[in-house]
Design a protein around this motif. Structure first.
Motif, mmCIF file in Angstrom:
data_model
loop_
_atom_site.group_PDB
_atom_site.id
_atom_site.type_symbol
_atom_site.label_atom_id
_atom_site.label_comp_id
_atom_site.label_asym_id
_atom_site.label_seq_id
_atom_site.Cartn_x
_atom_site.Cartn_y
_atom_site.Cartn_z
ATOM 1 N N ALA A 212 -15.485 -22.439 11.705
ATOM 2 C CA ALA A 212 -16.495 -23.387 11.237
ATOM 3 C C ALA A 212 -17.031 -22.977 9.870
ATOM 4 O O ALA A 212 -17.194 -23.811 8.965
ATOM 5 N N ALA A 230 -17.162 -30.053 14.308
ATOM 6 C CA ALA A 230 -16.859 -29.760 15.709
ATOM 7 C C ALA A 230 -15.540 -30.392 16.125
ATOM 8 O O ALA A 230 -14.737 -29.769 16.841
ATOM 9 N N LEU A 240 -20.994 -26.407 19.140
ATOM 10 C CA LEU A 240 -21.025 -25.809 17.806
ATOM 11 C C LEU A 240 -22.451 -25.472 17.391
ATOM 12 O O LEU A 240 -22.703 -24.406 16.821
#
Length: 312
Positions: A212, A230, A240
């Motif tokens: 991420a 996500a 997330l």
């Protein structure tokens, strides 16, 4: 016949619907993400950001990376968009996402996809290998179809099979050597070519969070939405958000804001970009909004920050 040999002898068509192979891929992915992240030798050293195997990949958002990502389609059909051009994806396709190039994978029915994200550590690699990977950044042939029999594909299957085996003793050195050889085999591929009830090991929170963070840092100039990021990780937005809160002690939005400020400070002290250009490059959009947020975080305006730095 042993599990390992059975998997190796399966064709792509068999593998696409093989519960056994999918489970082995899950096990292998988890092992590689734990033990095969730094692959070193004198000629070529690599940093692997993540290994992946997803038996049901649908769409991800348009995005780019600062590193290489190579993917292989075990089964399914879809479309790959690279720098605005669409390329069909189907079983037996190997393709390369180059650093800095905006790309996207789309599939209505889902793809069984293998992927690895990595970069060459130039300071720890030989000149020949550095030159090869510079060429790879400019490779014109990024999509290879019907390549089930090339060495890179065989290596990848064998690597996942070995890393995903349930043997009590695994040869870590051998697995890392196989992983290293796989990454080198991509040079040859792209430059010269022209039922076992095993519970899957979930991808670790640290890997998901790192992916991420990489995605955010590589796409700061774009609108960054929690659900879009996500979706790229194939998890829920709620999951997330919890990762950021639990692991980093901040919200998703706070992290993005912090990263944009960091990027802005680097740009203010390097190069000749205008304040307006920096606001756009870091995703703030307008100079007014950029100045307001930057001042809140640093107690000085962007222009004052630049003058102070240049005056040192």
């Amino acid at each position: 016949m042993s599990l390992d040999l059975t998997v190796i002898l399966l064709s792509d068509q068999d593998m696409g619907g093989s519960f056994m192979f999918k489970q082995v891929c899950r096990e292998g992915e988890a092992y590689l993400n734990r033990y095969a992240r730094e692959l070193m030798n004198d000629e070529a050293s690599f940093q692997v950001y993540y290994w992946g195997a997803n038996p049901n990949h649908h769409d991800n958002p348009l995005h780019r990376h600062s590193f290489f990502e190579v993917c292989y389609i075990v089964d399914g059909e879809g479309m790959y968009v690279d720098d605005g051009e669409e390329h069909p994806l189907k079983r037996g396709t190997l393709f390369l996402s180059r650093p800095g190039v905006i790309h996207q994978i789309r599939s209505q029915t889902g793809l069984f996809i293998l992927f690895v994200a990595f970069d060459l550590l130039s300071s720890k690699s030989g000149e020949t290998c550095r030159n090869h990977f510079l060429r790879l950044r400019e490779a014109e042939r990024m999509i290879l179809s019907h390549v089930e029999e090339i060495s890179a594909v065989h290596l990848w299957k064998a690597l996942l099979t070995e890393a995903g085996s349930r043997h009590p003793i695994k040869n870590e050195a051998m697995i890392k050597s196989m992983a290293h050889s796989l990454l080198l085999s991509f040079l040859t591929a792209f430059l010269e070519h022209g039922d076992m009830q095993m519970s899957p090991i979930p991808q670790s929170s640290s890997i998901l969070l790192q992916r991420a963070q990489l995605f955010i840092r590589d796409n700061l100039s774009s609108p960054l939405n929690l659900n879009d990021v996500a979706n790229d990780l194939h998890i829920s937005g709620r999951h997330l958000a919890r990762l950021f809160s639990r692991e980093l002690g901040c919200t998703f939005s706070q992290f993005i804001r912090r990263e944009r400020i960091k990027a802005a400070t680097r740009l203010l002290t390097a190069g000749d970009h205008t304040i307006k250009e920096i606001a756009e490059m870091t995703g703030f959009g307008s100079v007014h909004y950029f100045t307001r947020v930057f001042s809140q975080e640093t107690r000085v305006t962007p222009a004052q920050y630049r003058r102070r730095y240049m005056g040192k």
